[in-house]
Design an enzyme around this catalytic site. Structure first.
Site, PDB file in Angstrom:
ATOM      1  CG  ASP A   1      -1.742   1.185   1.459  1.00 25.66           C
ATOM      2  OD1 ASP A   1      -1.906   1.959   0.503  1.00 25.66           O
ATOM      3  OD2 ASP A   1      -2.275   1.342   2.575  1.00 25.66           O
TER       4      ASP A   1
ATOM      5  CG  HIS B   1      -4.377   4.161   3.609  1.00 23.16           C
ATOM      6  ND1 HIS B   1      -4.439   3.085   2.752  1.00 23.16           N
ATOM      7  CD2 HIS B   1      -5.615   4.712   3.629  1.00 23.16           C
ATOM      8  CE1 HIS B   1      -5.670   2.997   2.255  1.00 23.16           C
ATOM      9  NE2 HIS B   1      -6.398   3.977   2.780  1.00 23.16           N
TER      10      HIS B   1
END
Length: 577
Positions: A217, A390
């Site tokens: 990610d 995130h």
């Protein structure tokens, strides 16, 4: 499905990436191709292929911003899979956010393969399929962190990761050529709101086993350091609760169950009754309570009708609309257009979420309207009321150090995010010639010689407009934008079928083009122009509807441009009788 693709022309030889080696392409080996999620935020969908077997990881959508007029959802074009339908074995899902599950109903219409996901994600997928009348169309298998699911050439192991929703997992994918790690969305939270910590040991063990490639990610690579823990967010919310005497209204993502649990705990402690407003919020919290992921007494909840029966200091309202979506609960409240929830002086509104890129203007507009009505506003830019799901650069570097991959492929992010993540990987010790920055459709292949880009597959976007899937394309979107920017002029006229003589009109109707008081003289001249154009046509042209429409359209466009330096969309309507 129809391709709405963003395939750019092949790059010139001097601009090809260093890993581009088309002569090595071999469909019998290990191949990876992303149909979405590379070069954009959303639409995450990655295909893993070995020989004649394909397993897909995630199947997400993307919510359009205000420039995508009328579009409800954007999903990846699945032509690559349609051409290899018999190879597709399963869909594996990392977690339940829309950018990872939003396209599943459209996937299920085409492919009857099993879906594998964790418990909360499974329930969200079932709810989505039920809404589309597809519940039961495919088998759905429940997995837990630590479980292993094996196919002919792939073996998937599920590892727990921290994220802003429940039951998120990363994937260890064993293949005949080596071990791949697909992180999904993750951060490393030492004090997560749901009590489930990131699996340090599991990822470190993968590194000891030897990782061929890490796909990680990239969303927050631009942010230095580490994300704040949910405990820090809880402390800031606690401070706000303590000093707020009026109503508290909080908007956040419906899937942020750990955050909602913290808010419910604070509300119960402070004697505030809670109202949930918004269909998705009610749906996800109902699922989370049923699974034991969200715990609070029923007595804490009140209906919309009961809000007026309680004093402001005893009310908390949780609502959807944190991205400024038109007609969402928050949008209607901000515009004073909600039946029962109206902003009052002394109200506090907390935006406990990140603004998704592209939605800044909409959210800012909502905040302005709330402020005009006397609300005090808190958001992540002014107070610690949100932490991202995130990982920041520090966490991304930690993942690289834990797994020690031979190859690195940044995923989930706009192109600059992928490039910055590649540089971070290089600083973390990955050899530059083993870092592959790919775009949607790039075909990555691993074989005994190593990893390389070996070609391109057809990819792109499919627009969902109401019940239409793929029937609106880039040309239609451009036309809608043009109408929005320049306005429209509709011209109606009736011609004789025999000789094309004028029976009625020309009559004009304009939308968003010019002010009413300026229309009369302008359109008088435009009528004269249309009559002149018709008089100049021969009989054959006059009795051909398409020719008449195009000639009038072009003439009026030139006329309006000359008069006002504007080029509205001109729509001639011609009827023969």
């Amino acid at each position: 499905m129809v391709t709405r693709n963003d395939n750019s022309p092949p790059p010139s030889p001097d601009k090809l990436p260093r890993h581009f080696q088309p002569e090595r392409r071999d469909s019998s080996g290990l191949q990876i191709v992303a149909l979405g999620g590379l070069g954009e935020i959303g639409m995450n969908m990655t295909c893993y292929r070995y020989a004649d077997e394909i397993v897909v990881v995630d199947c997400g959508g993307q919510f359009p911003d205000f420039t995508w007029f009328g579009i409800d959802l954007v999903i990846p074009d699945m032509e690559y899979l349609l051409e290899r339908r018999e190879m597709l074995k399963a869909l594996v899902v990392t977690h339940g956010h829309e950018d990872h599950i939003g396209a599943i109903p459209y996937f299920v219409r085409e492919f009857k393969v099993p879906i594998y996901a964790t418990r909360f994600t499974v329930e969200l997928i079932k709810s989505k399929l039920e809404e589309h009348g597809l519940l039961g169309a495919v088998p759905i298998h429940l997995v837990e962190p630590g479980d292993v699911t094996a196919f002919e050439h792939f073996r998937f192991e599920f590892l727990r990761v921290s994220h802003s929703t429940c039951d998120a997992v990363g994937l260890a994918i064993e293949t005949p050529l080596g071990l791949l790690v697909h992180t999904g969305d993750f951060r490393i939270d030492t004090a997560p709101g749901d009590g489930y910590s990131f699996d340090y040991g599991g990822f470190a063990e993968l590194g000891r086993r030897g990782v061929l490639a890490l796909l990680s990610d990239s969303t927050n690579v631009e942010r230095e350091g580490f994300t704040k823990s949910e405990q820090e967010i809880g402390r800031e919310l606690d401070n706000i609760f303590h000093r707020t005497k009026g109503r508290i209204l909080i908007t956040l993502f419906a899937s942020s169950i750990p955050r909602i649990q913290e808010i419910m705990t604070l509300a119960e402690r402070d004697g505030r009754r809670v109202h949930f407003s918004g269909r998705s919020l009610c749906n996800t919290t109902t699922i989370a309570r049923r699974l034991g992921l969200l715990r609070f007494p029923d007595s804490l909840l009140i209906d919309e009708e009961e809000l007026s029966h309680h004093s402001p200091e005893s009310i908390l309202i949780l609502m959807t609309g944190s991205q400024g979506e038109p007609r969402s609960v928050l949008s209607r409240v901000a515009m004073n257009d909600h039946k029962r929830i109206r902003i009052q002086p002394g109200d506090t509104v907390i935006f406990s979420s990140r603004i998704i890129p592209g939605h800044e203007r909409s959210v800012s507009n909502i905040m302005n309207h709330l402020a005009m009505r006397g609300a005090e506003i808190y958001n992540e830019r002014t107070h610690t009321v949100h932490t991202s799901g995130h990982g920041h650069a520090g966490e991304l570097a930690t993942m690289l150090n834990l797994t020690q991959p031979k190859y690195f492929i940044p995923i989930h992010g706009e192109y600059r995010h992928l490039v910055l993540h590649a540089r971070l990987a290089e600083r973390s010790g990955v050899s530059p010639d083993r870092i592959i920055v790919a775009r949607n459709g790039d075909l990555i292949q691993f074989d005994p010689e190593g990893g390389a880009l070996v070609g391109r597959e057809n990819t792109g976007q499919v627009y969902i407009d109401g019940k239409g899937v793929g029937d609106v394309g880039d040309a239609e979107i451009r036309e809608r934008r043009k109408v929005g920017m320049t306005g429209m002029v509709v011209l109606a006229l009736v011609l004789a079928k025999t000789d094309g003589s004028l029976v009625f009109g020309p009559q004009f109707i304009s939308h968003g083009f010019t002010f009413e008081e300026g229309e009369a003289p302008l359109f008088d001249d435009a009528r004269k122009l249309v009559i002149k154009v018709l008089d100049g046509m021969n009989l054959e042209t006059k009795t051909d509807m398409d020719e008449v429409k195009e000639e009038i359209r072009l003439s009026l466009r030139r006329f309006f441009n000359r008069k006002l330096e504007r080029k509205p969309v001109v729509l001639p309507i011609v009827i023969y009788m």
